[in-house]
Motif scaffolding. Sequence first.
Motif, short mmCIF file in Angstrom:
data_model
loop_
_atom_site.label_atom_id
_atom_site.label_comp_id
_atom_site.label_asym_id
_atom_site.label_seq_id
_atom_site.Cartn_x
_atom_site.Cartn_y
_atom_site.Cartn_z
N GLY A 19 -68.02 -31.70 -32.64
CA GLY A 19 -67.86 -31.69 -34.08
C GLY A 19 -66.78 -30.81 -34.64
O GLY A 19 -66.93 -30.24 -35.71
N GLY A 20 -65.68 -30.68 -33.99
CA GLY A 20 -64.60 -29.88 -34.56
C GLY A 20 -63.37 -29.88 -33.69
O GLY A 20 -63.31 -30.51 -32.66
N GLY A 21 -62.37 -29.17 -34.17
CA GLY A 21 -61.16 -29.00 -33.38
C GLY A 21 -60.24 -30.20 -33.37
O GLY A 21 -59.59 -30.46 -32.37
N LYS A 22 -60.14 -30.94 -34.49
CA LYS A 22 -59.22 -32.08 -34.54
C LYS A 22 -57.80 -31.56 -34.33
O LYS A 22 -57.39 -30.57 -34.91
N ARG A 23 -57.07 -32.26 -33.45
CA ARG A 23 -55.70 -31.84 -33.16
C ARG A 23 -54.81 -33.02 -32.83
O ARG A 23 -55.28 -34.06 -32.37
N VAL A 24 -53.52 -32.84 -33.05
CA VAL A 24 -52.51 -33.84 -32.70
C VAL A 24 -52.08 -33.58 -31.26
O VAL A 24 -51.66 -32.47 -30.92
N VAL A 25 -52.18 -34.60 -30.43
CA VAL A 25 -51.79 -34.50 -29.03
C VAL A 25 -50.32 -34.86 -28.87
O VAL A 25 -49.59 -34.21 -28.14
N SER A 26 -49.89 -35.89 -29.58
CA SER A 26 -48.50 -36.32 -29.54
C SER A 26 -48.11 -36.82 -30.92
O SER A 26 -48.73 -37.75 -31.44
N ALA A 27 -47.10 -36.22 -31.52
CA ALA A 27 -46.62 -36.63 -32.83
C ALA A 27 -45.53 -37.68 -32.64
O ALA A 27 -44.39 -37.35 -32.34
N GLN A 28 -45.91 -38.94 -32.77
CA GLN A 28 -44.96 -40.03 -32.60
C GLN A 28 -43.95 -40.09 -33.75
O GLN A 28 -42.85 -40.55 -33.59
N GLY A 29 -44.40 -39.66 -34.94
CA GLY A 29 -43.49 -39.48 -36.04
C GLY A 29 -43.13 -40.68 -36.88
O GLY A 29 -42.30 -40.57 -37.75
N HIS B 54 -52.69 -45.52 -36.46
CA HIS B 54 -51.66 -46.48 -36.87
C HIS B 54 -50.87 -45.98 -38.07
O HIS B 54 -49.68 -46.24 -38.18
N ASN B 55 -51.52 -45.22 -38.97
CA ASN B 55 -50.84 -44.75 -40.18
C ASN B 55 -49.75 -43.73 -39.89
O ASN B 55 -48.73 -43.70 -40.58
N THR B 56 -49.95 -42.89 -38.90
CA THR B 56 -48.98 -41.83 -38.59
C THR B 56 -48.21 -42.08 -37.30
O THR B 56 -47.16 -41.48 -37.09
N GLY B 57 -48.76 -42.90 -36.40
CA GLY B 57 -48.17 -43.08 -35.09
C GLY B 57 -48.55 -41.99 -34.11
O GLY B 57 -48.07 -41.96 -32.99
N ASN B 58 -49.41 -41.07 -34.53
CA ASN B 58 -49.80 -39.93 -33.68
C ASN B 58 -50.95 -40.29 -32.74
O ASN B 58 -51.78 -41.13 -33.06
N ILE B 59 -50.99 -39.59 -31.63
CA ILE B 59 -52.15 -39.59 -30.74
C ILE B 59 -52.90 -38.31 -31.08
O ILE B 59 -52.32 -37.22 -31.04
N GLU B 60 -54.19 -38.44 -31.43
CA GLU B 60 -54.97 -37.30 -31.87
C GLU B 60 -56.29 -37.25 -31.11
O GLU B 60 -56.67 -38.23 -30.47
#
Length: 77
Positions: free
Chosen positions: A44-54, A32-38
């Motif tokens: 236990g690793g590899g956090k990534r942004v799937v869609s940057a809503q912006g 909710h803070n960024t609007g991104n889908i992550e």
Amino acid sequence: MDGNNRHVWVTGVYAVSLALDYEANDLYWADHNTGNIECISLNGGGKRVVSAQGSQGHNSFGMSLSGGRVYWTSSSL
């Protein structure tokens, strides 16, 4: 599942929707803070942004996974 063996994989996000990809062993959320889908690997690793809503305030009200794709609904508040 009483919470005794819980693991914290991600901090600093305001997750409003969650989806598990059992085949890829990933956890997806809408921040909710960024609007991104992550997502992050449940190993236990590899956090990534799937869609940057912006933009802040884009709420995902539903999320689903199918055939290697992520689907979600969103609304700007």
